[in-house]
Write a protein that holds these residues in place. Structure first.
Motif, PDB file in Angstrom:
ATOM      1  N   ARG A  91      14.704 -12.035   8.190  1.00 40.25           N
ATOM      2  CA  ARG A  91      14.255 -12.026   9.588  1.00 40.25           C
ATOM      3  C   ARG A  91      15.003 -13.079  10.407  1.00 40.25           C
ATOM      4  O   ARG A  91      15.389 -12.838  11.561  1.00 40.25           O
ATOM      5  CB  ARG A  91      12.754 -12.286   9.659  1.00 40.25           C
ATOM      6  N   ARG A  94      18.479 -11.960  11.193  1.00 43.80           N
ATOM      7  CA  ARG A  94      18.454 -11.004  12.320  1.00 43.80           C
ATOM      8  C   ARG A  94      18.392 -11.746  13.649  1.00 43.80           C
ATOM      9  O   ARG A  94      19.115 -11.427  14.595  1.00 43.80           O
ATOM     10  CB  ARG A  94      17.259 -10.072  12.173  1.00 43.80           C
ATOM     11  N   GLN A 126      10.350  -5.005   5.921  1.00 42.66           N
ATOM     12  CA  GLN A 126       9.889  -6.136   6.722  1.00 42.66           C
ATOM     13  C   GLN A 126      10.998  -7.051   7.234  1.00 42.66           C
ATOM     14  O   GLN A 126      10.753  -7.879   8.109  1.00 42.66           O
ATOM     15  CB  GLN A 126       8.904  -6.979   5.897  1.00 42.66           C
ATOM     16  N   GLY A 128      13.923  -6.407   8.874  1.00 37.38           N
ATOM     17  CA  GLY A 128      14.462  -6.139  10.192  1.00 37.38           C
ATOM     18  C   GLY A 128      15.961  -5.934  10.265  1.00 37.38           C
ATOM     19  O   GLY A 128      16.510  -5.797  11.362  1.00 37.38           O
TER      20      GLY A 128
END
Length: 297
Positions: A91, A94, A126, A128
């Motif tokens: 995450r 990202r 989850q 991303g």
């Protein structure tokens, strides 16, 4: 996400005081792009990911994203031994602008195949980012089997696999799983030509740090079905690839980068620099046959 062709597993340069050398990193990134490299991996195995502090990881990835400026995809190494940590790091990658995540199988903990399946599905659900599964049993002590990989490839966010197991049977089995939306990428320089001939869409390479033009030519020949050119480029690269096997990666490639004047040879403990001697001489000679050396007498 169309990640194909000649992909560099970038080394991470350090200054003499041990801090990140972002000037050296810029030189390395520019050298790769000028040489035709089609994507770069930041903070993978070759990039000494597990020797980086969290703040350094973020600095390195953010710098790469800014400097590359979308000229090629930037793939972030986000694999951890824990699924939760892997999701969290993916995450963050990202948020920092990475185009995809290279997620190594969880190391040291020795999960089952079912555990691996659930791990990668959770990261894909989850994290991303598009996920490239990375299997390198020699480093992790964990082998993702082709039948488990087959159960993962239908997930829309799992876009490919970097397979670093050099066994001919494994190359054949993984190649059989490839399709337009799921790329087989070789992760082993020594068998890259064989993997390309078997149908690999590209190679995530260590030697590419040193000779991006030659490695791009190898990948182009393999993907274009030019077996004669593929064999010729593989023969050109073979002495350098053999020389890089003189010590654990990234010790020799850092020595080679210093010979090219791109960055220093420094690493972080427990890794140490390649000592002067026959191995270093062979590396220098093999590299000098392909590109000019900054340290040439």
């Amino acid at each position: 996400m169309n990640i194909r062709g000649s992909i560099c597993a970038l080394a991470t340069p350090y200054r003499q005081d041990g801090a990140l050398d972002l000037d050296g990193y810029a030189r390395l990134l520019d050298y790769q792009i000028a040489g035709g490299t089609e994507a770069v991996v930041v903070a993978g195995s070759t990039g000494e990911a597990h020797g980086l502090e969290h703040e350094e990881y973020e600095t390195l990835l953010a710098f790469a994203v800014r400097h590359v400026a979308r000229r090629v995809p930037v793939i972030a190494g986000t694999g951890e031994a824990s699924t939760r940590k892997t999701v969290r790091l993916t995450r963050r990658a990202r948020e920092l602008g990475a185009d995809a995540a290279l997620v190594v199988t969880p190391y040291y903990v020795r999960p089952t195949q079912e555990g691996l399946r659930r791990h990668f599905l959770e990261v894909a659900d989850q994290g991303g980012l598009p996920v490239i599964v990375y299997n390198v049993p020699a480093r992790t002590g964990c082998d993702l089997l082709p039948e488990t990989l087959a159960a993962l490839r239908d997930h829309p966010s799992i876009v490919g696999v970097k397979e670093a197991c050099a066994d001919a049977g494994r190359i054949r089995d993984v190649a059989a799983l490839a399709r337009a939306d799921f790329a087989f990428l070789s992760g082993d320089d020594g068998t890259a030509a064989a993997a390309l001939e078997a149908g690999a869409a590209g190679v995530v390479s260590v030697v590419n740090n040193l000779v991006p033009r030659t490695f791009r030519a190898l990948c182009d020949a393999g993907r274009g079905g030019d077996r004669e050119a593929l064999a010729r480029h593989a023969a050109e690269l073979a002495p350098l690839i053999a020389a890089l096997n003189c010590a654990p990666n990234p010790i020799p490639v850092k020595a080679g980068l210093a010979e090219l004047g791109l960055c220093g040879a420094g690493l972080r403990l427990p890794l140490i620099e390649l000592a002067p001697g026959p191995a270093r001489t062979r590396l220098r000679e093999a590299l000098g046959r392909l590109v000019p050396l900054a340290t040439a007498a």
